[in-house]
Design a protein around this motif. Structure first.
Motif, short mmCIF file in Angstrom:
data_model
loop_
_atom_site.label_atom_id
_atom_site.label_comp_id
_atom_site.label_asym_id
_atom_site.label_seq_id
_atom_site.Cartn_x
_atom_site.Cartn_y
_atom_site.Cartn_z
N GLN A 3 0.83 -1.20 0.00
CA GLN A 3 0.00 0.00 0.00
C GLN A 3 0.86 1.26 0.00
OE1 GLN A 3 -2.48 0.27 3.44
NE2 GLN A 3 -3.84 1.80 2.56
N SER A 4 0.49 2.25 -0.76
CA SER A 4 1.18 3.54 -0.77
C SER A 4 0.84 4.30 0.51
CB SER A 4 0.78 4.35 -2.00
OG SER A 4 1.38 5.62 -1.97
N ILE A 5 1.86 4.81 1.18
CA ILE A 5 1.68 5.51 2.46
C ILE A 5 2.07 6.97 2.29
CG2 ILE A 5 2.54 5.69 4.83
CD1 ILE A 5 0.71 3.32 4.44
N THR A 6 1.24 7.85 2.81
CA THR A 6 1.54 9.28 2.80
C THR A 6 1.36 9.86 4.20
OG1 THR A 6 -0.70 10.11 2.36
CG2 THR A 6 0.61 9.38 0.45
N ASN A 9 -2.08 9.91 5.78
CA ASN A 9 -2.61 8.72 6.45
C ASN A 9 -2.52 8.83 7.97
OD1 ASN A 9 -1.11 6.77 3.82
ND2 ASN A 9 -3.24 7.42 3.97
#
Length: 406
Positions: A3-6, A9
């Motif tokens: 999953q892409s995390i920013t 989040n």
């Protein structure tokens, strides 16, 4: 696919008890970190005085991996070799005869305060339960330790608080003398107030507390969670002052980034803690103990401790020049590599703003309240990293005083 995390989040998923920076570090080496976009930062924050040997130190990595290949955890129904070796290293290096291991500084302070009350209960009686602490102190976030910390902003929303804790003025022996009496079981003090503004104790103040505790049969507790493990240029700050406590708490740098805390005690104090009086599931686990043992081996050497004192000079000389050049600071204080720059009155309350500008320039610093920029870098940070980081910090200060964000 992972999953892409920013950073967004965090605001969606995490309990909002922190306000972390806008970037997410993903890799570190020595005193540098890189974020998700590949931007590099020079780390003068040290994980809040935790990363005493910087990031990804090869010896600490090796110690962790070697133990991880053996076993991770058994619980306190069993002991292990790494924890016993670590205990002996701490005993040999300090005043202590016994050690209790836990997972954090707050837990170490909680154990110290519990021990002090039990010691008084066993030796004198239940009436001797008073604790004297100091304004602007910080001892942790448990209900007991946040009550001992003299910062109402951290405790007032959690009342009713544990009773019997009174606060004197730090570095004011007369103020302490008014509160310490025969009903006092313990005095808890930081040799250097870290969160309270990087304020070193005066030698006469600590000597006076030692005398008052002896006179009233109270235990003297040094909270060295932030000042310990080489931070001041001595293994523990009490050695710098020449005042020996009855109990000492340590954590942060002890694990070099791996969570561990410890309570150090004399034999007489430790003897009141018997089977079942206190405990912790994870405390002294083999992973943390193996890493902490390597940390002590690497730091408790004269060349490293002397190097801390040299780096203090490098930092202070340059910070004084920055202050003269920009007018942003009115004073610099601290010991070793725990340094505080006090903002000029014109910029009172704006330390967080300056720290955010510093991050934009690629250098990580801490604050200690609204008026102090705090530096707690790795004890082995290179001269080149200090120079480069302070170049970046200079640019942040120039932007700060000009009122510009660009």
């Amino acid at each position: 696919m992972s999953q892409s995390i920013t950073r967004d989040n965090f605001d969606e998923w995490m309990m909002p008890v922190y306000a972390p920076a806008s970037f997410i570090p993903v890799r570190g080496e020595g005193s540098r970190l890189w974020d998700q976009q590949g931007k590099d930062y020079i780390d003068f924050a040290g994980g809040i005085a935790v990363n005493a040997l910087g990031h990804a130190h090869p010896a600490l990595n090796r110690a962790l991996k070697e133990q991880a290949d053996k076993f991770w955890h058994t619980g306190n129904g069993y002991t292990n070799e790494p924890v016993l070796r670590l205990a002996k290293r701490l005993i040999d290096a300090t005043f202590a005869d016994r050690v209790f291991f836990c997972n954090s500084g707050a837990e170490a302070n909680e154990a110290a305060l519990k021990l002090a009350r039990k010691y008084a209960h066993d030796h004198t009686g239940p009436h001797k339960s008073g604790i004297v602490a100091f304004n602007n102190a910080f001892h942790g976030r448990t209900l007991f330790t946040v009550s001992a910390g003299g910062q109402p902003a951290y405790s007032r929303d959690f009342a009713p608080l544990p009773p019997g804790i009174r606060h004197a003025v730090f570095n004011d022996l007369a103020s302490a003398r008014e509160l310490i009496n025969d009903d006092t079981c313990a005095v808890i003090v930081e040799p250097i107030q870290g969160e309270g503004g990087v304020v070193p104790a005066e030698p006469a103040f600590l000597r006076g507390l030692r005398e008052l505790c002896d006179r009233h049969q109270a235990l003297l507790i040094f909270d060295e969670v932030q000042s310990g493990v080489g931070r001041t240029g001595e293994l523990y700050a009490y050695m710098h002052y020449g005042v020996t406590p009855d109990l000492l708490t340590t954590a942060k740098a002890l694990g070099g980034g791996f969570p561990i805390g410890a309570l150090l005690a004399s034999e007489a104090c430790a003897s009141v803690m018997t089977v079942g009086t206190h405990g912790t599931t994870y405390g002294g686990n083999p992973l943390a103990s193996a890493v902490a043992g390597e940390v002590l081996t690497l730091i408790n050497r004269q060349e490293v401790l002397n190097g801390v004192k040299q780096r203090h000079q490098w930092f202070c000389e340059r910070l004084q020049a920055i202050g003269q050049q920009t007018g942003v600071f009115k004073g610099i204080r601290g010991l070793g590599l725990l340094i505080g720059c006090v903002l000029d009155d014109r910029y009172a309350g704006r330390a967080k703003e300056l720290s955010m500008l510093a991050a934009q320039e690629g250098v990580m610093v801490l604050i200690a309240g609204g008026n102090v920029i705090r530096f707690a870098p790795a004890l082995i940070i290179s001269e080149e990293e200090i120079t480069a980081g302070l170049d970046r910090f200079t640019r942040a200060c120039e932007r700060f005083v000009s009122g510009g964000s660009s």
